[in-house]
Design a protein around this motif. Structure first.
Motif, PDB file in Angstrom:
ATOM      1  N   VAL A 214     -11.196 -31.401  26.640  1.00 31.06           N
ATOM      2  CA  VAL A 214     -12.287 -31.742  25.731  1.00 31.06           C
ATOM      3  C   VAL A 214     -12.427 -33.262  25.786  1.00 31.06           C
ATOM      4  N   VAL A 215     -13.651 -33.730  25.882  1.00 39.54           N
ATOM      5  CA  VAL A 215     -13.936 -35.160  25.882  1.00 39.54           C
ATOM      6  C   VAL A 215     -14.680 -35.472  24.596  1.00 39.54           C
ATOM      7  N   LEU A 216     -14.072 -36.327  23.775  1.00 42.42           N
ATOM      8  CA  LEU A 216     -14.661 -36.701  22.496  1.00 42.42           C
ATOM      9  C   LEU A 216     -15.261 -38.092  22.609  1.00 42.42           C
ATOM     10  N   VAL A 217     -16.560 -38.182  22.368  1.00 48.05           N
ATOM     11  CA  VAL A 217     -17.304 -39.435  22.481  1.00 48.05           C
ATOM     12  C   VAL A 217     -17.516 -39.984  21.076  1.00 48.05           C
ATOM     13  N   ALA A 218     -17.160 -41.252  20.889  1.00 46.91           N
ATOM     14  CA  ALA A 218     -17.312 -41.876  19.571  1.00 46.91           C
ATOM     15  C   ALA A 218     -18.757 -41.801  19.103  1.00 46.91           C
ATOM     16  N   ASP A 219     -18.923 -41.437  17.838  1.00 47.30           N
ATOM     17  CA  ASP A 219     -20.268 -41.356  17.266  1.00 47.30           C
ATOM     18  C   ASP A 219     -20.680 -42.670  16.604  1.00 47.30           C
ATOM     19  N   ALA A 220     -19.746 -43.597  16.470  1.00 43.64           N
ATOM     20  CA  ALA A 220     -20.020 -44.898  15.859  1.00 43.64           C
ATOM     21  C   ALA A 220     -18.879 -45.844  16.246  1.00 43.64           C
ATOM     22  N   PRO A 221     -19.119 -47.152  16.139  1.00 41.16           N
ATOM     23  CA  PRO A 221     -18.020 -48.081  16.430  1.00 41.16           C
ATOM     24  C   PRO A 221     -16.958 -48.011  15.331  1.00 41.16           C
ATOM     25  N   GLY A 222     -15.747 -48.386  15.684  1.00 40.65           N
ATOM     26  CA  GLY A 222     -14.669 -48.456  14.700  1.00 40.65           C
ATOM     27  C   GLY A 222     -13.808 -47.208  14.660  1.00 40.65           C
ATOM     28  N   ARG A 223     -12.890 -47.228  13.702  1.00 37.44           N
ATOM     29  CA  ARG A 223     -11.927 -46.137  13.551  1.00 37.44           C
ATOM     30  C   ARG A 223     -12.563 -44.925  12.889  1.00 37.44           C
ATOM     31  N   LEU A 224     -11.974 -43.769  13.192  1.00 43.91           N
ATOM     32  CA  LEU A 224     -12.445 -42.538  12.553  1.00 43.91           C
ATOM     33  C   LEU A 224     -11.928 -42.461  11.117  1.00 43.91           C
ATOM     34  N   PRO A 225     -12.718 -41.934  10.209  1.00 45.83           N
ATOM     35  CA  PRO A 225     -12.205 -41.643   8.863  1.00 45.83           C
ATOM     36  C   PRO A 225     -11.067 -40.612   8.960  1.00 45.83           C
ATOM     37  N   ARG A 226     -10.138 -40.658   8.036  1.00 44.71           N
ATOM     38  CA  ARG A 226      -8.956 -39.785   8.088  1.00 44.71           C
ATOM     39  C   ARG A 226      -9.277 -38.297   8.251  1.00 44.71           C
ATOM     40  N   PRO A 227     -10.246 -37.758   7.518  1.00 44.74           N
ATOM     41  CA  PRO A 227     -10.527 -36.323   7.683  1.00 44.74           C
ATOM     42  C   PRO A 227     -10.943 -35.979   9.118  1.00 44.74           C
ATOM     43  N   LEU A 228     -11.701 -36.857   9.770  1.00 46.56           N
ATOM     44  CA  LEU A 228     -12.104 -36.603  11.153  1.00 46.56           C
ATOM     45  C   LEU A 228     -10.933 -36.801  12.103  1.00 46.56           C
ATOM     46  N   ALA A 229     -10.109 -37.800  11.834  1.00 51.08           N
ATOM     47  CA  ALA A 229      -8.917 -38.026  12.669  1.00 51.08           C
ATOM     48  C   ALA A 229      -7.994 -36.811  12.614  1.00 51.08           C
ATOM     49  N   ARG A 230      -7.859 -36.179  11.453  1.00 48.01           N
ATOM     50  CA  ARG A 230      -7.033 -34.962  11.341  1.00 48.01           C
ATOM     51  C   ARG A 230      -7.615 -33.833  12.189  1.00 48.01           C
ATOM     52  N   GLN A 231      -8.940 -33.711  12.189  1.00 42.61           N
ATOM     53  CA  GLN A 231      -9.569 -32.668  12.998  1.00 42.61           C
ATOM     54  C   GLN A 231      -9.325 -32.919  14.490  1.00 42.61           C
ATOM     55  N   VAL A 232      -9.375 -34.180  14.901  1.00 45.83           N
ATOM     56  CA  VAL A 232      -9.096 -34.515  16.299  1.00 45.83           C
ATOM     57  C   VAL A 232      -7.662 -34.120  16.645  1.00 45.83           C
ATOM     58  N   LYS A 233      -6.725 -34.399  15.767  1.00 47.41           N
ATOM     59  CA  LYS A 233      -5.320 -34.021  15.999  1.00 47.41           C
ATOM     60  C   LYS A 233      -5.186 -32.512  16.173  1.00 47.41           C
ATOM     61  N   GLU A 234      -5.917 -31.743  15.386  1.00 50.68           N
ATOM     62  CA  GLU A 234      -5.878 -30.284  15.518  1.00 50.68           C
ATOM     63  C   GLU A 234      -6.370 -29.851  16.890  1.00 50.68           C
ATOM     64  N   ILE A 235      -7.444 -30.461  17.360  1.00 50.85           N
ATOM     65  CA  ILE A 235      -7.967 -30.127  18.683  1.00 50.85           C
ATOM     66  C   ILE A 235      -6.956 -30.527  19.754  1.00 50.85           C
ATOM     67  N   GLU A 236      -6.352 -31.714  19.598  1.00 46.62           N
ATOM     68  CA  GLU A 236      -5.357 -32.193  20.566  1.00 46.62           C
ATOM     69  C   GLU A 236      -4.129 -31.291  20.637  1.00 46.62           C
ATOM     70  N   SER A 237      -3.873 -30.530  19.579  1.00 44.86           N
ATOM     71  CA  SER A 237      -2.706 -29.644  19.593  1.00 44.86           C
ATOM     72  C   SER A 237      -2.943 -28.399  20.442  1.00 44.86           C
ATOM     73  N   THR A 238      -4.197 -28.156  20.854  1.00 43.96           N
ATOM     74  CA  THR A 238      -4.490 -26.947  21.625  1.00 43.96           C
ATOM     75  C   THR A 238      -4.943 -27.208  23.054  1.00 43.96           C
ATOM     76  N   VAL A 239      -5.414 -28.431  23.347  1.00 40.83           N
ATOM     77  CA  VAL A 239      -5.997 -28.709  24.660  1.00 40.83           C
ATOM     78  C   VAL A 239      -5.896 -30.208  24.932  1.00 40.83           C
ATOM     79  N   ASP A 240      -5.953 -30.579  26.218  1.00 41.12           N
ATOM     80  CA  ASP A 240      -6.006 -32.002  26.561  1.00 41.12           C
ATOM     81  C   ASP A 240      -7.302 -32.591  26.028  1.00 41.12           C
ATOM     82  N   VAL A 241      -7.192 -33.762  25.405  1.00 39.14           N
ATOM     83  CA  VAL A 241      -8.360 -34.434  24.844  1.00 39.14           C
ATOM     84  C   VAL A 241      -8.426 -35.845  25.410  1.00 39.14           C
TER      85      VAL A 241
END
Length: 163
Positions: free
Chosen positions: A102-129
């Protein structure tokens, strides 16, 4: 979640000459970018990294069977990515397709808000990101620059596939 890893490992050349020159990976692996939602960035990624732009459609007959799912890092994009991953998990994708990452493209500059960062971690636990940062030049239509810093692993993946 790559479904073809075992085949690639088995196809790596074995024997005494491997000790001298190292493993020989299979050549000619092609890939297709598939957007999990509109505006994911598929066309831009295909222009910058190579590969087939499949838009939001699964690759058809004669197209590459290796798939890189693409999503933006906003809430709707991450939800769409998880839904597409679920299709692969349940085997509800077209036969013969292999999910590479899965390739995740930033939707805005800067760091992700924590709730979105947690969702990314969930995706990373199942597939290469692979993460692609915000690139202001891309927003202006300048796709001629080199791939952005921090995407070296994605460059290696796509360049290896293009050989």
């Amino acid at each position: 979640m790559r479904t073809d890893v075992r085949r690639e490992v088995e196809s790596v050349q074995q024997g005494p000459e491997i000790w001298i020159r190292g493993p020989v990976a299979p050549h000619g692996r092609r890939f297709a970018w598939v957007g999990t939602h509109g505006g994911a960035g598929v066309s831009t990624l295909a222009a910058v990294y190579g590969g087939q732009d499949s838009g939001r459609d699964w690759p058809g007959p004669g197209a590459p069977s290796s798939v890189l799912l693409v999503a933006r890092t906003h809430a709707a994009g991450l939800l769409a990515a998880r839904r597409s991953l679920e299709l692969f998990r349940r085997g509800e994708h077209p036969p013969g397709l292999d999910l590479d990452a899965v390739v995740l493209v930033a939707d805005a500059p800067g760091r992700l808000p924590r709730p979105l960062a947690r969702q990314v971690k969930e995706i990373e636990s199942t597939v290469d990101v692979y993460r692609v940062p915000w690139v202001p030049a891309w927003r202006l239509g300048d796709l001629n620059a080199t791939p952005p810093r921090g995407t070296e692993a994605l460059v290696r993946l796509t360049r290896a596939a293009a050989r």
